[in-house]
Design a protein around this motif. Structure first.
Motif, PDB file in Angstrom:
ATOM      1  N   LEU A  80     -51.138  38.859  15.304  1.00 32.62           N
ATOM      2  CA  LEU A  80     -50.294  37.717  15.660  1.00 32.62           C
ATOM      3  C   LEU A  80     -51.085  36.419  15.709  1.00 32.62           C
ATOM      4  O   LEU A  80     -50.495  35.332  15.701  1.00 32.62           O
ATOM      5  CB  LEU A  80     -49.629  37.979  17.013  1.00 32.62           C
ATOM      6  CG  LEU A  80     -48.368  38.847  16.979  1.00 32.62           C
ATOM      7  CD1 LEU A  80     -48.027  39.346  18.380  1.00 32.62           C
ATOM      8  CD2 LEU A  80     -47.193  38.074  16.383  1.00 32.62           C
TER       9      LEU A  80
ATOM     10  N   TRP B 102     -50.124  34.103  12.970  1.00 28.95           N
ATOM     11  CA  TRP B 102     -48.685  33.965  12.724  1.00 28.95           C
ATOM     12  C   TRP B 102     -48.338  32.684  11.984  1.00 28.95           C
ATOM     13  O   TRP B 102     -47.573  32.707  11.009  1.00 28.95           O
ATOM     14  CB  TRP B 102     -47.920  34.041  14.045  1.00 28.95           C
ATOM     15  CG  TRP B 102     -46.450  33.825  13.863  1.00 28.95           C
ATOM     16  CD1 TRP B 102     -45.730  32.685  14.110  1.00 28.95           C
ATOM     17  CD2 TRP B 102     -45.505  34.775  13.328  1.00 28.95           C
ATOM     18  NE1 TRP B 102     -44.404  32.863  13.784  1.00 28.95           N
ATOM     19  CE2 TRP B 102     -44.239  34.139  13.305  1.00 28.95           C
ATOM     20  CE3 TRP B 102     -45.612  36.085  12.891  1.00 28.95           C
ATOM     21  CZ2 TRP B 102     -43.086  34.785  12.847  1.00 28.95           C
ATOM     22  CZ3 TRP B 102     -44.461  36.730  12.439  1.00 28.95           C
ATOM     23  CH2 TRP B 102     -43.220  36.080  12.417  1.00 28.95           C
ATOM     24  N   ASP B 103     -48.865  31.570  12.426  1.00 29.37           N
ATOM     25  CA  ASP B 103     -48.547  30.295  11.782  1.00 29.37           C
ATOM     26  C   ASP B 103     -48.978  30.293  10.320  1.00 29.37           C
ATOM     27  O   ASP B 103     -48.268  29.762   9.447  1.00 29.37           O
ATOM     28  CB  ASP B 103     -49.211  29.138  12.526  1.00 29.37           C
ATOM     29  CG  ASP B 103     -48.598  28.901  13.905  1.00 29.37           C
ATOM     30  OD1 ASP B 103     -47.478  29.379  14.138  1.00 29.37           O
ATOM     31  OD2 ASP B 103     -49.247  28.235  14.733  1.00 29.37           O
TER      32      ASP B 103
ATOM     33  N   ASP C  10     -47.018  46.863  16.378  1.00 28.80           N
ATOM     34  CA  ASP C  10     -45.568  46.920  16.585  1.00 28.80           C
ATOM     35  C   ASP C  10     -44.970  45.567  16.945  1.00 28.80           C
ATOM     36  O   ASP C  10     -43.866  45.228  16.506  1.00 28.80           O
ATOM     37  CB  ASP C  10     -45.237  47.940  17.682  1.00 28.80           C
ATOM     38  CG  ASP C  10     -45.519  49.372  17.239  1.00 28.80           C
ATOM     39  OD1 ASP C  10     -45.583  49.608  16.018  1.00 28.80           O
ATOM     40  OD2 ASP C  10     -45.692  50.240  18.124  1.00 28.80           O
ATOM     41  N   GLU C  11     -45.687  44.789  17.748  1.00 31.27           N
ATOM     42  CA  GLU C  11     -45.166  43.483  18.139  1.00 31.27           C
ATOM     43  C   GLU C  11     -45.036  42.563  16.927  1.00 31.27           C
ATOM     44  O   GLU C  11     -44.015  41.882  16.750  1.00 31.27           O
ATOM     45  CB  GLU C  11     -46.073  42.846  19.189  1.00 31.27           C
ATOM     46  CG  GLU C  11     -45.541  41.520  19.733  1.00 31.27           C
ATOM     47  CD  GLU C  11     -46.435  40.903  20.796  1.00 31.27           C
ATOM     48  OE1 GLU C  11     -46.096  39.795  21.273  1.00 31.27           O
ATOM     49  OE2 GLU C  11     -47.471  41.524  21.145  1.00 31.27           O
ATOM     50  N   LEU C  12     -46.058  42.559  16.086  1.00 30.53           N
ATOM     51  CA  LEU C  12     -46.012  41.746  14.870  1.00 30.53           C
ATOM     52  C   LEU C  12     -44.923  42.252  13.931  1.00 30.53           C
ATOM     53  O   LEU C  12     -44.205  41.463  13.304  1.00 30.53           O
ATOM     54  CB  LEU C  12     -47.375  41.772  14.174  1.00 30.53           C
ATOM     55  CG  LEU C  12     -47.480  41.055  12.824  1.00 30.53           C
ATOM     56  CD1 LEU C  12     -47.097  39.590  12.949  1.00 30.53           C
ATOM     57  CD2 LEU C  12     -48.895  41.195  12.256  1.00 30.53           C
TER      58      LEU C  12
ATOM     59  N   GLU D 161     -42.026  43.770  14.624  1.00 30.00           N
ATOM     60  CA  GLU D 161     -40.690  43.381  15.079  1.00 30.00           C
ATOM     61  C   GLU D 161     -40.458  41.887  14.905  1.00 30.00           C
ATOM     62  O   GLU D 161     -39.367  41.456  14.503  1.00 30.00           O
ATOM     63  CB  GLU D 161     -40.501  43.796  16.539  1.00 30.00           C
ATOM     64  CG  GLU D 161     -40.435  45.297  16.743  1.00 30.00           C
ATOM     65  CD  GLU D 161     -39.399  45.952  15.834  1.00 30.00           C
ATOM     66  OE1 GLU D 161     -38.244  45.452  15.774  1.00 30.00           O
ATOM     67  OE2 GLU D 161     -39.731  46.947  15.167  1.00 30.00           O
ATOM     68  N   ARG D 162     -41.465  41.110  15.182  1.00 33.98           N
ATOM     69  CA  ARG D 162     -41.320  39.657  15.023  1.00 33.98           C
ATOM     70  C   ARG D 162     -41.117  39.298  13.555  1.00 33.98           C
ATOM     71  O   ARG D 162     -40.301  38.420  13.217  1.00 33.98           O
ATOM     72  CB  ARG D 162     -42.551  38.952  15.584  1.00 33.98           C
ATOM     73  CG  ARG D 162     -42.441  37.439  15.620  1.00 33.98           C
ATOM     74  CD  ARG D 162     -43.600  36.854  16.402  1.00 33.98           C
ATOM     75  NE  ARG D 162     -43.544  35.409  16.443  1.00 33.98           N
ATOM     76  CZ  ARG D 162     -44.441  34.629  17.052  1.00 33.98           C
ATOM     77  NH1 ARG D 162     -45.462  35.200  17.704  1.00 33.98           N
ATOM     78  NH2 ARG D 162     -44.328  33.325  17.044  1.00 33.98           N
ATOM     79  N   ALA D 163     -41.841  39.975  12.674  1.00 28.78           N
ATOM     80  CA  ALA D 163     -41.722  39.698  11.244  1.00 28.78           C
ATOM     81  C   ALA D 163     -40.363  40.128  10.710  1.00 28.78           C
ATOM     82  O   ALA D 163     -39.751  39.431   9.889  1.00 28.78           O
ATOM     83  CB  ALA D 163     -42.843  40.404  10.490  1.00 28.78           C
ATOM     84  N   ARG D 164     -39.866  41.277  11.159  1.00 28.99           N
ATOM     85  CA  ARG D 164     -38.543  41.732  10.708  1.00 28.99           C
ATOM     86  C   ARG D 164     -37.451  40.765  11.140  1.00 28.99           C
ATOM     87  O   ARG D 164     -36.480  40.533  10.407  1.00 28.99           O
ATOM     88  CB  ARG D 164     -38.284  43.132  11.247  1.00 28.99           C
ATOM     89  CG  ARG D 164     -38.995  44.229  10.472  1.00 28.99           C
ATOM     90  CD  ARG D 164     -38.784  45.598  11.076  1.00 28.99           C
ATOM     91  NE  ARG D 164     -39.296  46.648  10.188  1.00 28.99           N
ATOM     92  CZ  ARG D 164     -39.505  47.901  10.571  1.00 28.99           C
ATOM     93  NH1 ARG D 164     -39.256  48.276  11.822  1.00 28.99           N
ATOM     94  NH2 ARG D 164     -39.962  48.790   9.701  1.00 28.99           N
ATOM     95  N   SER D 165     -37.607  40.205  12.332  1.00 26.64           N
ATOM     96  CA  SER D 165     -36.625  39.241  12.817  1.00 26.64           C
ATOM     97  C   SER D 165     -36.705  37.933  12.035  1.00 26.64           C
ATOM     98  O   SER D 165     -35.686  37.307  11.742  1.00 26.64           O
ATOM     99  CB  SER D 165     -36.862  38.989  14.308  1.00 26.64           C
ATOM    100  OG  SER D 165     -35.985  37.998  14.797  1.00 26.64           O
ATOM    101  N   ARG D 166     -37.918  37.523  11.681  1.00 19.19           N
ATOM    102  CA  ARG D 166     -38.127  36.245  10.986  1.00 19.19           C
ATOM    103  C   ARG D 166     -37.729  36.310   9.516  1.00 19.19           C
ATOM    104  O   ARG D 166     -37.231  35.334   8.944  1.00 19.19           O
ATOM    105  CB  ARG D 166     -39.607  35.839  11.122  1.00 19.19           C
ATOM    106  CG  ARG D 166     -40.013  34.570  10.375  1.00 19.19           C
ATOM    107  CD  ARG D 166     -39.324  33.340  10.923  1.00 19.19           C
ATOM    108  NE  ARG D 166     -39.822  32.116  10.320  1.00 19.19           N
ATOM    109  CZ  ARG D 166     -39.483  31.685   9.112  1.00 19.19           C
ATOM    110  NH1 ARG D 166     -38.620  32.379   8.385  1.00 19.19           N
ATOM    111  NH2 ARG D 166     -39.994  30.555   8.641  1.00 19.19           N
TER     112      ARG D 166
END
Length: 313
Positions: A12, A15-16, A42-44, A46-51
Motif C-alpha cells: 500500500l 498506492w499513489d 489482502d488489504e491492498l 480489496e482496495r484495488a478491487r474496489s478502485r
C-alpha cells in the motif's frame, strides 16, 4: 493480435504510484485487457478491487514474489502478447503501441521498452547515466533500437505461449518485496533464445515509461547493496543458463562503458569524484557478489550486502 497488460503490486506504500500506473493504461492502444496482481496483501487486494472494478484484479496464487505474480497473470491472460508495467511506473502515450508493434514479425518473442527516472529531488550524483539500471531505468551502454539479449522488467512484453513453454518466470530468481534480487526477465530471455535460436528479442526505445525512484534509492548505500545483489543474481542465472550466456552483455559494459564513465567523471575534477567513486564501487561489488554467489552456491536471497545495514551516505 490480442494483448494483455499486467501490473504487479505488493504494498500500500505505493498506492499513489499504482493509481498513476493504472490510469496511464486507460488511453493506451491497441485495445487490451488489464490485469492487476496483488502479492499476498489482502488489504491492498480489496482496495484495488474496489478502485478498479473494470479490470481483472486478483491475488498472486503462486509463491510470494514478483515472478509468482507475473506467472499468475500468465495463467489467466487471454492475450497472445502479454506486456508488463511496474506498479511505480507511468506509461507514456503510445507506449503499448510501440511495444507491441515488433510482434508483427512472427520470430519476435520479447520486446523491451525504455524507462526514464522520476527523481524524488535533484538528480543524485551517485547515479550517473551508466548506473541508472540500479533504479530500473535505461542506462548509458544500452544499444539502440534492435536486437538485445534481454528486456528490462519495468517495460516489457512477451509472446505468451513461448514464455509459458519455458515455465514462465523463475521464482527462485525474481524479486521478493523490496529485496533487490532479480534478473528473472534476463533469465527468461536467455532461455527463450536457447529454446530456439531463431527467436528474436528486440529493444524499442520509443516505448517509454517514467519510473519513480524512491528517496531511499538515491544513496551510495543502495547503489552498493543493489550492485552486490546484481552479482548474486547473475551467479544464480549462470547456474541455470550457463556462464557465457549469463554474462554475454556484461563484459563490454564492465570493460569499456564503466571505465570510460570513471575517466569522464574524473576529468570533471571535484564535481566528478562522487559519480566516479559510485561507478567503481558498483563494479567492484557486482563482481564480488558474482564471485560470492558462484562459490557459495546459495540462493541469492540468503546473502547480504556488506553495506546493507547501518550505512548512510
Amino acid at each position: 493480435m490480442s494483448v494483455s497488460v499486467v501490473v504487479c503490486a505488493y504494498t500500500l506504500d505505493r498506492w499513489d504510484q499504482l493509481v498513476l500506473a493504472m490510469d496511464s493504461l486507460s488511453a493506451q492502444t491497441p485495445s487490451h485487457e488489464t490485469i492487476l496482481v496483488v502479492d499476498h496483501n489482502d488489504e491492498l487486494l480489496e482496495r484495488a478491487r474496489s478502485r478498479w472494478p473494470e479490470f481483472i484484479v486478483l491475488s498472486n496464487t503462486a509463491r510470494r514474489g514478483l515472478s509468482g505474480g507475473r506467472n499468475t497473470a500468465l495463467q489467466v491472460a487471454t492475450g497472445e502478447v502479454v506486456a508488463f508495467l511496474d506498479d511505480d511506473a507511468v506509461a507514456e502515450p503510445g507506449w503499448l503501441e510501440a511495444l507491441v508493434a515488433p510482434f508483427a514479425d512472427a520470430s519476435v518473442v520479447a520486446v523491451g521498452g525504455s524507462a526514464s527516472p522520476i527523481w524524488p529531488g535533484p538528480a543524485p550524483a551517485v547515479l550517473p547515466e551508466e548506473l541508472l539500471w540500479i533504479v530500473g531505468c535505461s542506462y548509458l551502454g544500452l544499444p539502440g533500437a534492435g536486437p538485445i539479449r534481454n528486456v528490462m522488467g519495468c517495460s516489457m512484453a512477451f509472446r505468451r505461449e513461448p514464455l509459458l513453454a519455458i515455465g514462465g518466470f523463475n521464482s527462485d530468481t525474481g524479486r521478493i518485496g523490496a529485496l533487490p534480487i532479480g534478473c528473472e526477465e534476463t533469465e527468461a530471455c536467455i532461455l527463450l533464445r536457447q529454446a530456439d535460436p531463431a527467436h528474436a528479442i528486440l529493444y524499442a526505445p520509443t516505448a517509454n515509461v517514467r519510473h519513480h525512484v524512491s528517496a531511499d534509492r538515491v544513496r551510495l548505500a543502495y547503489v552498493a547493496h543493489r550492485s552486490w545483489c546484481e552479482g548474486l543474481s547473475k551467479a544464480g542465472i549462470a547456474r541455470t543458463v550457463g556462464r557465457q550466456d549469463a554474462l554475454a552483455a556484461e563484459s563490454a559494459y564492465a570493460t569499456r562503458i564503466l571505465p570510460a564513465g570513471v575517466w569522464r567523471e574524473l576529468r570533471r575534477g571535484r564535481a566528478g569524484l562522487v559519480p566516479a567513486f559510485a561507478i567503481a564501487v558498483s563494479l567492484a561489488l557486482a563482481a564480488s557478489g558474482y564471485v560470492w554467489g558462484s562459490l557459495a552456491a546459495v540462493r541469492p536471497g540468503a546473502a547480504r550486502s556488506p553495506l546493507a545495514d547501518g550505512a548512510r551516505v
